[in-house]
Motif scaffolding. Structure first.
Motif, PDB file in Angstrom:
ATOM      1  N   LEU A 233      16.645  15.799 -21.964  1.00 49.67           N
ATOM      2  CA  LEU A 233      17.766  14.800 -21.709  1.00 49.67           C
ATOM      3  C   LEU A 233      18.760  14.827 -20.984  1.00 49.67           C
ATOM      4  O   LEU A 233      19.620  14.204 -20.541  1.00 49.67           O
ATOM      5  N   ALA A 234      18.420  16.483 -20.532  1.00 43.83           N
ATOM      6  CA  ALA A 234      19.648  16.262 -20.037  1.00 43.83           C
ATOM      7  C   ALA A 234      19.604  16.387 -18.043  1.00 43.83           C
ATOM      8  O   ALA A 234      20.455  16.019 -16.838  1.00 43.83           O
ATOM      9  N   ALA A 235      17.877  15.835 -18.388  1.00 45.71           N
ATOM     10  CA  ALA A 235      17.618  15.877 -16.587  1.00 45.71           C
ATOM     11  C   ALA A 235      18.195  16.364 -15.589  1.00 45.71           C
ATOM     12  O   ALA A 235      17.420  17.691 -15.879  1.00 45.71           O
ATOM     13  N   SER A 236      18.514  16.156 -14.660  1.00 47.13           N
ATOM     14  CA  SER A 236      19.021  17.490 -13.285  1.00 47.13           C
ATOM     15  C   SER A 236      20.478  17.822 -13.755  1.00 47.13           C
ATOM     16  O   SER A 236      21.031  17.827 -12.441  1.00 47.13           O
TER      17      SER A 236
ATOM     18  N   ALA B  80      19.288  13.907 -31.565  1.00 47.28           N
ATOM     19  CA  ALA B  80      19.811  13.777 -30.317  1.00 47.28           C
ATOM     20  C   ALA B  80      20.428  11.872 -30.392  1.00 47.28           C
ATOM     21  O   ALA B  80      20.376  11.334 -30.718  1.00 47.28           O
ATOM     22  N   ALA B  81      21.052  11.959 -29.289  1.00 41.91           N
ATOM     23  CA  ALA B  81      22.041  10.475 -28.870  1.00 41.91           C
ATOM     24  C   ALA B  81      22.680  10.189 -28.156  1.00 41.91           C
ATOM     25  O   ALA B  81      22.817  11.669 -26.643  1.00 41.91           O
ATOM     26  N   ARG B  82      22.445   9.264 -27.069  1.00 43.70           N
ATOM     27  CA  ARG B  82      22.677   8.400 -25.718  1.00 43.70           C
ATOM     28  C   ARG B  82      24.328   7.954 -25.697  1.00 43.70           C
ATOM     29  O   ARG B  82      23.971   6.493 -26.386  1.00 43.70           O
ATOM     30  N   ARG B  83      25.345   8.069 -25.078  1.00 43.24           N
ATOM     31  CA  ARG B  83      25.793   6.720 -24.767  1.00 43.24           C
ATOM     32  C   ARG B  83      25.382   5.932 -23.528  1.00 43.24           C
ATOM     33  O   ARG B  83      25.148   5.919 -22.873  1.00 43.24           O
TER      34      ARG B  83
ATOM     35  N   ALA C 131      23.925  12.544 -22.794  1.00 42.42           N
ATOM     36  CA  ALA C 131      23.765  12.330 -24.333  1.00 42.42           C
ATOM     37  C   ALA C 131      24.121  13.733 -24.426  1.00 42.42           C
ATOM     38  O   ALA C 131      25.184  14.592 -24.110  1.00 42.42           O
ATOM     39  N   LEU C 132      23.913  13.563 -26.419  1.00 38.51           N
ATOM     40  CA  LEU C 132      24.343  14.961 -27.074  1.00 38.51           C
ATOM     41  C   LEU C 132      23.265  15.182 -27.917  1.00 38.51           C
ATOM     42  O   LEU C 132      22.564  14.411 -28.221  1.00 38.51           O
ATOM     43  N   ALA C 133      23.359  16.467 -28.233  1.00 38.96           N
ATOM     44  CA  ALA C 133      21.780  17.552 -29.113  1.00 38.96           C
ATOM     45  C   ALA C 133      22.662  18.346 -29.723  1.00 38.96           C
ATOM     46  O   ALA C 133      23.097  19.020 -29.497  1.00 38.96           O
TER      47      ALA C 133
ATOM     48  N   ILE D 220      13.130  23.503 -26.692  1.00 39.01           N
ATOM     49  CA  ILE D 220      13.570  23.752 -24.710  1.00 39.01           C
ATOM     50  C   ILE D 220      13.823  22.783 -23.918  1.00 39.01           C
ATOM     51  O   ILE D 220      14.544  22.053 -23.179  1.00 39.01           O
ATOM     52  N   ASP D 221      12.518  22.402 -24.410  1.00 41.49           N
ATOM     53  CA  ASP D 221      12.275  21.305 -22.893  1.00 41.49           C
ATOM     54  C   ASP D 221      12.444  20.282 -23.460  1.00 41.49           C
ATOM     55  O   ASP D 221      12.173  19.142 -22.525  1.00 41.49           O
ATOM     56  N   ALA D 222      12.379  19.918 -24.821  1.00 41.07           N
ATOM     57  CA  ALA D 222      13.041  18.041 -24.880  1.00 41.07           C
ATOM     58  C   ALA D 222      15.212  18.336 -24.697  1.00 41.07           C
ATOM     59  O   ALA D 222      15.044  17.622 -23.795  1.00 41.07           O
ATOM     60  N   LEU D 223      15.563  19.485 -25.029  1.00 39.91           N
ATOM     61  CA  LEU D 223      16.759  19.515 -24.381  1.00 39.91           C
ATOM     62  C   LEU D 223      16.635  19.585 -22.604  1.00 39.91           C
ATOM     63  O   LEU D 223      17.933  18.456 -22.872  1.00 39.91           O
ATOM     64  N   ALA D 224      15.898  19.960 -22.418  1.00 38.08           N
ATOM     65  CA  ALA D 224      16.187  19.633 -20.647  1.00 38.08           C
ATOM     66  C   ALA D 224      15.707  18.263 -20.492  1.00 38.08           C
ATOM     67  O   ALA D 224      15.978  18.002 -19.154  1.00 38.08           O
TER      68      ALA D 224
END
Length: 230
Positions: A22-25, A225-228, A118-120, A16-20
């Motif tokens: 990726l999302a930043a804020s 995970a991936a990022r645009r 980001a896509l997770a 969950i921390d890793a997902l958070a």
């Protein structure tokens, strides 16, 4: 399965921390949110979450649990996301890739994801402990099924969504369970609970009760995970 799903253990806090991170804020869209195993802890970390779930009973349970948190429950599908273009900083598909149409979902992700979003995609396997291996054998014998093939869907979705993959991350957990909780978890599995008649499940349950103790529900998760690109 809405009554059984809450018995599933929470996702590992590190995942969950890793997902958070990726999302930043920003805003998170949790696709196939179920009863909130990802949506709720992300909202507790201060993120704005849109929980997308096609099963109305699960969504209603999620909405009840989310009171006081920044979670918007949406009765919708991955193939038709209820969000404006470029509005999501993170889109999560956790243990639900096998339920979606990869091509249609990828097109929606490409539409909704922000320019640096980001896509997770989280995939899940049973753990390799002695108890889980024995349990898996009983499950395979009691409910034969084709193994999930997610690699092709994962590659197709990443490509069509126009995102650049990052190195995958691995997470594991192990949660002690009593007999009642274990049965509820098993009932939440689509090819077990909903697929078996009462007689078949009773026979299956007796085989599970014969398995040696101690009993702990163990899982291994992979975060893709991936990022645009800008």
């Amino acid at each position: 399965m809405a009554d059984a799903y809450p018995a599933r253990p929470a996702y590992p806090a590190a995942l969950i921390d890793a997902l958070a991170e990726l999302a930043a804020s920003g805003t998170v869209i949790d696709v196939g949110a179920g009863v909130g195993h990802v949506s709720l802890p992300l909202a507790e970390r201060g993120l704005e979450v849109v929980a997308v779930e096609p099963a109305l009973a699960m969504l209603e349970r999620l909405a009840q649990s989310a009171r006081g948190l920044s979670v918007r429950a949406e009765h919708a599908t991955a193939e038709s996301l209820p969000s404006p273009d470029g509005s999501a900083d993170l889109i999560v598909i956790a243990d639900a890739l096998h339920f979606v149409d990869a091509e249609l979902t990828a097109k929606e992700i490409a539409r909704v994801l922000a320019p640096r979003g980001a896509l997770a995609i989280v995939t899940c396997e049973l753990g390799a402990t002695p108890f889980m291996r024995a349990l898996d054998r009983v499950m395979a014998e009691s409910a034969p099924r084709r193994p999930r093939r997610v690699d092709a869907a994962l590659a197709q979705l990443m490509s069509l969504a126009r995102v650049r993959p990052m190195p995958p991350q691995r997470f594991e957990d192990e949660t002690p369970v009593d007999e009642e909780t274990l049965e509820a978890i098993l009932r939440s599995i689509s090819f077990i609970g909903p697929a078996m008649s009462a007689e078949r499940f009773a026979a299956f349950r007796e085989r599970i009760r014969e398995l040696p103790k101690p009993r702990a529900w163990a899982r291994a998760f992979t975060l893709h995970a991936a990022r645009r690109a800008r």
